[in-house]
Design a protein around this motif. Structure first.
Motif, PDB file in Angstrom:
ATOM      1  N   PRO A 245       0.808  -1.221   0.000  1.00 40.59           N
ATOM      2  CA  PRO A 245       0.000   0.000   0.000  1.00 40.59           C
ATOM      3  C   PRO A 245       0.844   1.275   0.000  1.00 40.59           C
ATOM      4  CG  PRO A 245      -0.905  -1.595   1.544  1.00 40.59           C
ATOM      5  CD  PRO A 245       0.397  -2.155   1.066  1.00 40.59           C
ATOM      6  N   GLU A 246       1.970   1.252   0.708  1.00 40.38           N
ATOM      7  CA  GLU A 246       2.807   2.453   0.760  1.00 40.38           C
ATOM      8  C   GLU A 246       3.505   2.741  -0.559  1.00 40.38           C
ATOM      9  OE1 GLU A 246       5.269  -0.868   2.810  1.00 40.38           O
ATOM     10  OE2 GLU A 246       3.170  -0.244   2.636  1.00 40.38           O
ATOM     11  N   ASN A 247       3.438   1.778  -1.492  1.00 36.86           N
ATOM     12  CA  ASN A 247       4.048   1.994  -2.802  1.00 36.86           C
ATOM     13  C   ASN A 247       3.036   2.468  -3.843  1.00 36.86           C
ATOM     14  OD1 ASN A 247       6.597   1.316  -1.957  1.00 36.86           O
ATOM     15  ND2 ASN A 247       6.433  -0.822  -2.549  1.00 36.86           N
ATOM     16  N   ILE A 248       1.820   2.803  -3.389  1.00 36.16           N
ATOM     17  CA  ILE A 248       0.799   3.343  -4.284  1.00 36.16           C
ATOM     18  C   ILE A 248       0.495   4.771  -3.858  1.00 36.16           C
ATOM     19  CG2 ILE A 248      -1.563   3.114  -5.134  1.00 36.16           C
ATOM     20  CD1 ILE A 248      -1.402   0.145  -4.555  1.00 36.16           C
ATOM     21  N   ILE A 249       0.682   5.715  -4.753  1.00 32.91           N
ATOM     22  CA  ILE A 249       0.353   7.111  -4.471  1.00 32.91           C
ATOM     23  C   ILE A 249      -0.410   7.689  -5.657  1.00 32.91           C
ATOM     24  CG2 ILE A 249       2.369   7.457  -2.980  1.00 32.91           C
ATOM     25  CD1 ILE A 249       3.643   9.058  -5.249  1.00 32.91           C
ATOM     26  N   ALA A 250      -1.161   8.740  -5.396  1.00 37.61           N
ATOM     27  CA  ALA A 250      -1.887   9.464  -6.442  1.00 37.61           C
ATOM     28  C   ALA A 250      -1.262  10.848  -6.565  1.00 37.61           C
ATOM     29  CB  ALA A 250      -3.372   9.563  -6.090  1.00 37.61           C
ATOM     30  N   VAL A 251      -0.987  11.264  -7.773  1.00 33.79           N
ATOM     31  CA  VAL A 251      -0.253  12.511  -8.006  1.00 33.79           C
ATOM     32  C   VAL A 251      -1.207  13.698  -7.972  1.00 33.79           C
ATOM     33  CG1 VAL A 251       1.196  13.773  -9.637  1.00 33.79           C
ATOM     34  CG2 VAL A 251       1.479  11.299  -9.372  1.00 33.79           C
ATOM     35  N   ALA A 252      -0.940  14.630  -7.058  1.00 33.97           N
ATOM     36  CA  ALA A 252      -1.745  15.850  -6.940  1.00 33.97           C
ATOM     37  C   ALA A 252      -0.981  17.075  -7.421  1.00 33.97           C
ATOM     38  CB  ALA A 252      -2.176  16.048  -5.487  1.00 33.97           C
ATOM     39  N   THR A 253       0.192  16.855  -7.977  1.00 33.05           N
ATOM     40  CA  THR A 253       1.083  17.966  -8.322  1.00 33.05           C
ATOM     41  C   THR A 253       0.508  18.863  -9.411  1.00 33.05           C
ATOM     42  OG1 THR A 253       2.830  16.354  -7.900  1.00 33.05           O
ATOM     43  CG2 THR A 253       3.514  18.499  -8.700  1.00 33.05           C
ATOM     44  N   SER A 254      -0.347  18.319 -10.281  1.00 29.02           N
ATOM     45  CA  SER A 254      -0.974  19.163 -11.300  1.00 29.02           C
ATOM     46  C   SER A 254      -1.814  20.260 -10.653  1.00 29.02           C
ATOM     47  CB  SER A 254      -1.839  18.318 -12.229  1.00 29.02           C
ATOM     48  OG  SER A 254      -1.061  17.440 -12.994  1.00 29.02           O
TER      49      SER A 254
END
Length: 439
Positions: A245-254
């Protein structure tokens, strides 16, 4: 010093004789050097065409011999074929080759076997240097087209890390994927070992080191069907069950970047000077842009300082009505900014987060990414929620020590509730489509 290049088909008897003469000249003459090149018979014609085109030569047989002009620079001077080399050696050095036809044929066969062994050894050595396997889903989208050069130029994973890119999409986009593959190959990135297209779902994520799930909601302002997200979730659950689970992230940088640019225009300054804008919540739905920790560097005001001199952003925007009535309430316009264009912004966002993950984020700087909540900031456990993190040594860590006010905490509670409802609906749909635990 005279340096000659002798090149030919590996199984060519005339190359064998030219090679023998060159070896004799090098052994006899102290200032004579030779460089030998063999090509597989199947690749010789194309190789010869390319070398002649590059140097402006006319030559159509094996071998080809030229002299490198080490003392004057510039392109080499074409000498010609075997007969030209024999004549040159006899005229200038009084040396020739008396090799007989049978011997030429025997050596040509030996040359071919030696060439094949060298090629095999090179392939084995390359196989030992295993490239990083990068998979990209929804790879026909414009984001992918913009993302590939960012991944392949070495800035994301490192200038010594080779990568193999796997493009995954449905069969209807096979032609698009093939076009992307051909263009990427034409660009000849030194660190791109190979790029492949896949349309068979059973091939998904084989030996994957990095999986990039592209979400075309960022390039389509219409509301996406829930089935789209269910398909992506099911894809990861089915073909990447071992992912922690800690290797899954969602990118909010946009969203971060779009918000920073809006603020920078308001303040008439560079976007690069706006730091620590936080995106809370759902990166593909309702979220909250938090400016309470935002800082400005290089702001052109009455007070100046060194490069690391910073000021709180909210102290520099005196028009608080603009923040509440136009900025924070204008999520739709930010969404439009994130979604508009050719995918350059989300591609840059993905590349930036991956670079931070592998090399660390700037010290002291806040980065917003969606992570699986463990109860931080009173956000319920088990939902993907965008929150402030930092990257170091290949890991991310939530910045728990940040203080948030009561208003922000209320907003986080509302956003968390919305995400929980979405999760419940999605889980129900997933169980109907993919009944885990049966059989």
């Amino acid at each position: 010093m005279a340096k000659f290049v002798v090149a030919g088909k590996a199984n060519c008897p005339y190359y064998a004789k030219a090679e023998h003469l060159a070896d004799c000249l090098q052994a006899t003459l102290p200032n004579f050097r030779v460089h030998k090149i063999t090509q597989h018979p199947d690749k010789w014609e194309q190789w010869l065409h390319d070398i002649c085109e590059t140097n402006g030569w006319e030559h159509r047989e094996s071998p080809i011999i030229w002299r490198e002009l080490l003392d004057r620079g510039g392109k080499g001077q074409l000498l010609g074929g075997l007969n030209d080399f024999l004549e040159y050696a006899q005229q200038y050095y009084g040396i020739t080759s008396m090799m007989l036809s049978k011997e030429m044929l025997d050596i040509a066969e030996e040359n071919l076997q030696a060439h094949l062994e060298i090629v095999k050894e090179d392939e084995e050595i390359k196989s030992l240097i295993k490239p990083m396997q990068v998979w990209i889903t929804s790879a026909s989208t414009p984001i992918c087209y913009q993302l590939i050069p960012l991944l392949a130029n070495g800035e994301v994973f490192g200038m010594t890390t080779e990568i193999s890119i796997h493009l995954l999409d449905t069969d209807q986009f096979k032609e698009v994927l093939c076009s992307i593959v051909m263009e990427a190959e034409d660009m000849a990135f030194p660190l791109l070992r190979c790029i492949l297209e896949h349309t068979e779902i059973d091939e998904a994520f084989v030996e994957a080191d990095v999986i990039i799930v592209l979400d075309d909601v960022l390039l389509n302002l219409e509301v996406q069907p829930l089935e789209n997200y269910i398909r992506e979730a099911t894809l990861i659950m089915t073909y990447g069950p071992s992912i922690k689970p800690e290797n899954i992230i969602a990118v909010a940088t946009s969203w971060e970047s779009a918000a920073k640019a809006t603020l920078a225009r308001k303040l008439n300054m560079s976007t690069a000077g706006v730091k620590d804008v936080i995106v809370w919540g759902n990166i593909t739905g309702s979220n909250y842009i938090d400016l309470s920790h935002a800082k400005l560097y290089g702001y052109d005001g009455a007070i100046w300082g060194p490069a690391n001199f910073q000021r709180p952003l909210l102290n520099m925007i005196y028009d608080r009505e603009w923040i509440h009535s136009e900025f924070l309430s204008a999520q739709g316009s930010l969404r439009s900014r994130v979604g508009r264009g050719t995918g350059m912004l989300p591609a840059h966002a993905v590349a930036t987060v991956l670079r931070y993950w592998y090399h660390g984020s700037p010290p002291g700087e806040i980065v917003s990414v969606g992570v699986l909540s463990e109860g931080q900031f009173c956000v319920p456990e088990g939902i993907i929620f965008s929150m402030p993190v930092s990257f170091q040594n290949g890991n991310w860590e939530v910045i728990k020590e940040l203080e948030i006010d009561g208003t922000t905490q209320e907003v986080l509670g509302r956003l968390a509730h919305e995400l929980i409802q979405e999760k419940l609906v999605a889980l129900k749909e997933i169980k109907e489509i993919h009944p885990y635990g049966e059989g």
